[in-house]
Design an enzyme around this catalytic site. Structure first.
Site, mmCIF file in Angstrom:
data_model
loop_
_atom_site.group_PDB
_atom_site.id
_atom_site.type_symbol
_atom_site.label_atom_id
_atom_site.label_comp_id
_atom_site.label_asym_id
_atom_site.label_seq_id
_atom_site.Cartn_x
_atom_site.Cartn_y
_atom_site.Cartn_z
ATOM 1 N N ALA A 195 0.868 -1.261 0.236
ATOM 2 C CA ALA A 195 0.186 -0.208 0.195
ATOM 3 C C ALA A 195 0.998 1.539 -0.014
ATOM 4 O O ALA A 195 2.108 1.085 -0.532
ATOM 5 C CB ALA A 195 -1.453 -0.094 1.014
ATOM 6 N N SER A 196 0.219 2.044 0.696
ATOM 7 C CA SER A 196 1.348 3.707 0.653
ATOM 8 C C SER A 196 2.464 3.501 1.301
ATOM 9 O O SER A 196 3.050 4.325 0.736
ATOM 10 C CB SER A 196 0.211 4.666 1.341
ATOM 11 O OG SER A 196 -1.017 4.286 0.689
ATOM 12 N N THR A 197 2.617 2.477 2.176
ATOM 13 C CA THR A 197 4.177 2.334 2.974
ATOM 14 C C THR A 197 5.033 2.881 1.452
ATOM 15 O O THR A 197 6.121 3.097 1.588
ATOM 16 C CB THR A 197 4.527 1.380 3.624
ATOM 17 O OG1 THR A 197 4.142 0.288 2.781
ATOM 18 C CG2 THR A 197 3.533 1.599 4.452
ATOM 19 N N ILE A 198 4.869 2.160 0.242
ATOM 20 C CA ILE A 198 5.563 2.420 -1.010
ATOM 21 C C ILE A 198 6.263 3.389 -1.771
ATOM 22 O O ILE A 198 7.017 3.175 -2.220
ATOM 23 C CB ILE A 198 5.176 1.253 -1.769
ATOM 24 C CG1 ILE A 198 6.246 0.520 -2.440
ATOM 25 C CG2 ILE A 198 4.345 1.486 -3.179
ATOM 26 C CD1 ILE A 198 5.900 -0.487 -3.558
ATOM 27 N N LYS A 199 5.388 4.010 -0.820
ATOM 28 C CA LYS A 199 5.098 6.060 -2.348
ATOM 29 C C LYS A 199 6.004 6.292 -2.065
ATOM 30 O O LYS A 199 7.201 6.746 -2.726
ATOM 31 C CB LYS A 199 4.038 6.378 -1.793
ATOM 32 C CG LYS A 199 3.037 5.832 -1.888
ATOM 33 C CD LYS A 199 1.396 6.561 -1.651
ATOM 34 C CE LYS A 199 0.469 6.408 -1.509
ATOM 35 N NZ LYS A 199 -0.781 7.450 -1.362
#
Lengths: 601, 366
Positions: free
Chosen positions: A320-324
C-alpha cells in the site's frame, strides 16, 4: 605256558597301537577344524568376538541455550520423565503400545505414529525410541506398577526443550519435532530418535545448537554388564545463541496485538539486528517441544487464524502507501518528476481513452501536489500519474533493487513476496499487462505483495542512504558476534534525494496535514509512512458496505524510523483489517519508539 | 575265581639297580607341565585364586600318588589290583543311594571336595579286568564274558547317574582289555550289531537335556541362546584366537564369560583363544609325545597285564583329549568330558596321575 605271561607279545602291542589310531584321527580332525576356525574363518570369528563384547553408546550433547540481547534466558532444557522403548527388547510391540497408551491415558494413534515413523529410520542397535515426554507423577506410578508386563519399555529422565516465555517469541524461536524428511543422514547431527528444530531459530541454527553427538565404546561381559570404557569420543555441547531480540520491548508491544491479527518488525536499521518480531496470533511452542498431546497439537494446526504462521516474515500483504517514498525515488531517478513537479489531484485519475476513474483515498483530492506533499498527505493521484509514466518496465527493476519480490535473507523462514510484470501476469493470470496494473502498483496495490520484513528492509535502505542490510535475529553465537552483512548498495543519480525523501517522511508526522501527525513527538524526530491496504476491490460497491464484513476491511500499516538524524530503531506495524494506518498502526509504532528510545534515559 | 593261584612271580622279573635314575623323567616332566599349564588356564578362565589353589592341592596329591606308584612293584600289587573294581562298584552304589537334591548323582560330598566315583571306576575296572584276563596263561571265553558283563554293569551304574560321557568311557575301560587280549573278530562284529540295534532303546532312555545336546550338535544355530550357545561361543573363542592367540589373560571370550564352563569342560577354548592355532598344535604335540613314551613302556614289556592296562589307559587318555577338543570346536556333541590334566576337577586329575604312575611302574619289570 610261561610264554603267555611274558615274551614279545607282538599281537597285543600291535592291537594296542591300532586302537590308538581312532583318537589320534579325531585329534587330527580337531586340528583341521581349528585351522578352519582360526585361519579360514578367523576374520568372521574375530568380528563376532568383538561384537560380543563391544557396545557403542551414543552420547547426546545438551542443546545450546538461547538468550535475548540482555542475556535473558529464552529457551532452556528441562528434565522430564519420558517413555522410552527399545524395540529389540520388546515383542508384539504395536499391541503393547496400545495397551500402554490405555494405561497411561495417552493417545494410541499418536504413540503408534511416533513408533512407526521412528522404527523406519536408521538407528543404533538398542537405541531407545522416545514415545512420550513430560509424563506426570501419576503416569510414572501407573507404569512402574505394571512395568513387568511391558518388556523393552522404560520411563527415563531426558531433556526437553522448553521456551521460557511461552507465546511471546513463538515465531522467532520455533519448535522442535521429529524430522519428516528422509534425508536426515546428510548431517551427523540428525540422529533419529532425537528431535530436530522444525521451525524458527531452532531450525535455522539446528547445527550450531545441537552440538556434536559423541560415542563411547564400552566393553561388556556376557550379562551385558559394563566392564570398562575402551575409547571415548566426547560429545560437544551445542552452542548458545544470543538473539538481538529485546525481550522487554517484545513483551511491551505484544499487548497491542491482543485479539488482533497482525505483525510487527522492529529492527536497528544500521545493523539489521531485529529487536522485536511479532506475529499475532501466536502459539505455545512447548506443546510441540514436549509432544505429549495430540489434541493440543491438532487444535493449533486446525486453527483457521493460523497461529503457526509467521506473519512477520511469511505474510504476503499489499505494501500500500508505505511504498510511496520508494516510488518517489524511482520517479526522481528516472527523471519522470523533480521536487518541483506539480500534479493536479482532484481525487480521480483517468487514462486517456478510458472512462474508468482511478480514485484516490480522499474524495476531493489534495489540489496542487508536489512530491513532498504527495508523500506527506499520501496523494494517490500523484502516484497513479508517476507510476503510469514510469511503466512496469522501469518500476519492476527499481522495486527489485530494494528487495521486493525476493528474500531478505533473515534467519527464519520467509516468503518471497511478489513484484508483478508482464510475463508473470500472462503466466499466472493469463492476461496481458494493462496500463491500469502499473497505476495500481503506484499505490502498492494490485498484484504486488510483500512481507512485513521486506517493507522494513526496503525502508531501512532510505535510513541507510542506499545500503541494503540483511536483517538478522542472532547477535552472538557462543559469545562471538555475528557479522553485519550488506546485500549491496543502491546508487541514485542524485544522492541528496535520500535525505530529501526522508525529510518528506518526517513531514508525514510533523506536518499538520501529515497522515501520521497524530504521533508527533517533540522529543525526537520520526520519519515514517502510513498505509492502508485494500483487500477487496470496491469499484462497484461503496467501502461502507464492504466493511460490514470485518474480514474485508482494509489492513492498517505504518512504517517509520527514529530518531532522526541517527535512527536507532525502525518499526513496521501491520494490523489486519485494522482499516487505518494512521489511527491504528502508527500509535503502536509510536509506543515502541517511546519505550525503546526513552528507556535508557 | 580263586580256583587257580595267581602266578605273578616270574624268574625274568628284574629290578634295575638304581631306582632313582631309572625313571622316565620325560613323562613326569610332561605331566607336571600339563598340570601347571592347566592351573594357568584355570586362573585365566575363572580369575579365581581360590579355585587355582584347590586344584593345586589336588595336583600335589596327584603328583605324590603318581611318583609313589611309579616306584611301586606292580607284581606284588596284582592280588590287590584283581579286586580293586569292587571298591569302584561300592562307591557307584553309594552315590546312587545317598539322598541328594541335585538332579544328577555323580558326586559324593566329602566336605572339602566332591569325590566322583565314576572317574575311579574307569581306572579300577581296567586294572581288575587286565589282572583277571591275565591271571591264567590261557584266556577262556567265559573270562571275557565275565569282564564284558561287569563292564556293562558299571556302564549302567554310571549311565543312570546320569552321565553319558563318563559311562561310555567306563565301558571302554572295561571292554578294551577284552579287545586287546584277542577277543575274536566274529564276536566283535556281533557285539557291534547288538549295540547298533539297541541304539533306539538307548535314545529312548536318554534324558531330555541329553537328547537336546545331540540335536543342537547337528544345528547349533537352531537355539543360539540355549544349548547352541556353548558351541557357538566356544567356536567364536577358538576362531578369534587366530594363529598366535590373544595372549595369556587376554581372551575376551573367556575373560568376559561368554564361554560357559570355561574352567572345566571348555578349557580348551581358553587355550585356543589365548594361544591360537600354534598353542593348540603345541598342546597336541605334548599329549602325543606323552602317549608315545607310554606306548614305548607297554611295548617293552612282555606281560599281558602291562599291555592291557597301558594300552587301555593310553587309549582313554587320547580319547578324552580327542572327544573333549572335538566337542569344543563343534565336531562332536557336547558331553561331559574333561580335558586330561587341564580341566578343573580333583578326582579326574588324581585318577589320571595314578594311571600314569601305574604305567611308569611297569618299566621296573620287563
Amino acid at each position: 605256558m610261561k610264554k603267555f605271561f611274558s615274551g614279545k607279545r607282538d599281537s597285543e602291542s600291535r592291537k594296542l597301537v591300532l586302537y590308538l589310531i581312532l583318537p589320534i584321527f579325531i585329534m587330527f580332525v580337531v586340528l583341521l577344524q581349528t585351522i578352519n576356525l582360526t585361519v579360514i574363518n578367523g576374520k568372521k570369528y574375530e568380528t563376532q568376538s568383538e561384537n560380543n563384547r563391544i557396545v557403542s553408546r551414543t552420547i547426546y550433547p545438551t542443546r545450546g541455550l538461547i538468550y535475548d540481547t540482555h542475556d535473558k534466558l529464552l529457551v532452556e532444557n528441562i528434565a522430564s520423565s519420558q517413555l522410552n522403548l527399545v524395540p529389540e527388547r520388546s515383542s508384539d510391540t504395536s499391541k503393547k503400545i496400545k495397551e500402554i497408551a490405555d494405561l497411561l491415558n495417552l493417545e494410541k494413534s499418536f504413540l503408534l505414529g511416533i513408533y512407526e515413523k521412528q522404527i523406519k529410520k536408521p538407528r543404533y542397535p538398542f537405541q531407545p525410541i522416545t514415545l512420550a515426554k513430560s509424563l506426570d507423577d501419576e503416569q510414572i506410578a501407573l507404569f512402574s506398577v505394571s512395568s513387568e508386563k511391558f518388556k523393552g519399555f522404560s520411563v527415563e529422565t531426558g531433556l526437553v526443550r522448553s521456551v521460557v516465555n511461552k507465546q511471546s517469541l513463538a515465531h522467532v524461536l520455533g519448535y522442535m519435532g521429529y524430522s519428516v524428511s528422509n534425508d536426515v543422514n546428510k548431517s551427523s547431527n540428525f540422529i533419529s530418535g532425537n528431535q530436530v528444530g522444525i521451525s524458527g531459530i531452532e531450525k535455522t541454527y539446528h547445527d550450531q545448537l545441537s552440538g556434536k553427538v559423541g560415542t563411547r565404546i564400552e566393553e561388556k561381559d556376557v550379562s551385558g554388564k559394563f566392564v570398562r570404557v575402551l575409547s571415548e569420543n566426547n560429545a560437544e555441547s551445542g552452542k548458545d545463541l544470543k538473539l538481538s531480540i529485546d525481550l522487554d520491548l517484545q513483551n511491551f508491544l505484544i499487548p497491542f496485538f491482543e485479539g488482533q491479527k497482525g505483525a510487527l518488525v522492529a529492527l536497528e536499521p544500521k545493523s539489521g539486528l531485529i529487536k522485536a518480531l511479532i506475529s499475532s496470533p501466536a502459539y505455545d511452542p512447548n506443546i510441540f517441544n514436549s509432544s505429549s498431546s495430540l489434541a493440543e497439537i491438532q487444535s493449533i494446526l486446525s486453527d483457521h487464524e493460523g497461529p503457526l504462521f509467521n506473519r512477520a516474515t511469511m505474510g504476503n500483504y499489499p505494501p500500500a502507501s508505505t511504498i510511496k517514498p520508494i516510488l518517489g525515488l524511482a520517479a526522481l531517478d528516472e527523471g519522470i518528476v523533480d521536487w518541483n513537479t506539480i500534479i493536479q489531484d482532484d481525487g480521480e485519475f483517468y487514462v486517456e481513452g478510458d472512462p474508468r476513474p482511478y480514485r484516490g483515498w480522499k474524495e476531493d483530492g489534495h489540489g496542487k501536489v508536489d512530491l513532498e506533499k504527495a508523500i506527506v498527505e499520501s496523494s494517490d493521484v500523484y502516484f497513479y500519474s508517476t507510476a503510469y509514466d514510469l511503466t512496469i518496465k522501469r518500476l519492476e527493476p527499481f522495486l527489485n533493487k530494494f528487495g521486493f519480490g525476493g528474500k531478505t535473507n533473515i534467519d527464519v523462514e520467509e516468503s518471497n513476496g511478489l513484484v508483478p510484470n508482464e510475463k508473470w501476469k500472462l503466466g499466472y493470470i493469463g492476461e496481458f499487462w494493462f496500463k491500469g496494473d502499473s497505476i495500481n502498483l503506484g499505490i502498492g496495490q494490485g498484484y504486488m505483495l510483500s512481507t512485513p520484513i521486506q517493507i522494513s528492509q526496503a525502508i531501512a535502505v532510505i535510513a541507510n542512504r542506499g545500503e541494503i542490510i540483511k536483517p538478522r535475529l542472532v547477535e552472538e553465537i557462543d559469545e562471538s558476534p555475528t557479522e553485519l552483512e550488506s546485500l549491496g548498495k543502491i546508487n541514485l543519480k542524485d544522492e541528496t534525494n535520500w535525505e530529501k525523501i526522508e525529510k518528506s517522511m518526517i513531514e508525514v508526522i510533523n506536518s499538520p496535514n501529515g497522515t501520521a501527525n497524530n504521533i508527533k513527538d517533540t522529543r525526537y524526530l520520526i520519519a515514517g509512512k502510513t498505509g492502508t491496504a485494500q483487500i477487496k476491490s470496491y469499484e462497484d460497491q461503496e467501502y461502507e458496505d464492504i466493511r460490514e464484513n470485518p474480514f474485508f476491511r482494509d489492513h492498517a500499516l505504518f512504517v517509520g524510523y527514529a530518531p532522526i538524524p541517527d535512527p536507532e530503531l525502525l518499526i513496521l506495524v501491520i494490523i489486519e483489517n485494522g482499516e487505518s494506518g494512521s489511527r491504528v498502526a502508527a500509535p503502536i509504532a509510536k509506543a515502541g519508539f517511546d519505550y525503546y528510545l526513552t528507556k535508557n534515559e | 575265581m580263586s580256583r587257580s593261584p595267581l602266578e605273578f612271580s616270574l624268574s625274568s622279573r628284574m629290578i634295575k639297580p638304581n631306582r632313582w635314575l631309572n625313571q622316565d623323567w620325560l613323562v613326569l616332566f610332561l605331566v607336571i607341565s600339563l598340570v601347571s599349564f592347566g592351573l594357568m588356564m584355570i586362573y585365566s578362565a575363572s580369575s579365581s585364586v581360590e579355585m587355582v589353589l584347590r586344584q593345586g592341592i589336588f595336583a600335589v596329591i596327584g603328583i605324590v600318588f603318581m611318583i609313589y606308584l611309579s616306584f611301586s612293584d606292580y607284581q606284588r600289587l596284582l592280588p590287590i589290583y584283581l579286586n580293586v573294581f569292587w571298591i569302584g562298584i561300592f562307591f557307584l552304589l553309594v552315590v546312587l543311594v545317598i539322598p541328594s537334591d541335585a538332579a544328577t548323582r555323580r558326586w559324593i560330598d566329602l566336605g572339602i571336595f566332591g569325590f566322583q566315583p565314576s572317574e575311579l571306576m574307569r581306572c579300577v575296572l581296567t586294572i581288575s579286568a587286565a589282572a583277571f584276563l591275565s591271571r591264567n596263561p590261557r584266556i577262556v571265553f567265559r573270562d571275557w564274558m565275565i569282564v564284558i558283563g561287569v563292564s556293562f554293569l558299571s556302564f549302567y551304574l554310571v549311565f543312570i547317574q546320569p552321565d553319558l560321557g563318563t559311562a561310555i568311557m567306563v565301558l571302554i575301560s572295561g571292554i578294551l582289555p577284552v579287545l586287546i587280549s584277542g577277543f575274536p573278530v566274529s564276536y566283535q562284529i556281533i557285539g557291534i550289531v547288538i549295540i547298533l540295534l539297541s541304539t533306539p532303546f538307548i535314545w529312548m532312555n536318554l534324558l531330555d537335556y541329553q537328547k537336546q545336546r545331540v540335536l543342537t550338535f547337528f544345528d547349533p544355530s537352531s537355539d543360539p541362546l540355549g544349548t547352541g550357545w556353548n558351541i557357538i561361543q566356544s567356536q567364536i573363542a577358538v576362531g578369534s584366537g587366530s594363529l598366535f592367540g590373544k595372549g595369556f589373560l587376554q581372551g575376551t571370550q573367556s575373560q568376559l564369560n561368554f564361554v560357559p564352563e570355561s574352567h572345566t569342560d571348555f578349557i580348551f577354548a581358553v587355550v585356543a583363544e589365548e594361544f591360537g592355532l600354534f598353542g593348540v598344535m603345541g598342546l597336541f604335540l605334548v599329549y602325543l609325545l606323552l602317549a608315545f613314551r607310554l606306548v614305548m613302556i607297554a611295548k617293552n614289556s612282555n606281560f599281558l597285564f602291562v599291555k592291557l592296562v597301558a594300552g587301555t589307559f593310553i587309549f582313554l587318555l587320547l580319547t578324552y583329549v580327542a572327544f573333549n577338543t572335538a566337542m569344543v570346536v563343534g565336531i562332536l556333541p557336547v558331553v561331559g568330558m574333561p580335558l586330561p590334566f587341564l580341566s578343573q576337577g580333583g578326582t579326574a586329575l588324581i585318577i589320571n596321575m595314578i594311571m600314569i604312575g601305574i604305567i611308569l611302574s611297569f618299566r621296573r619289570t620287563v
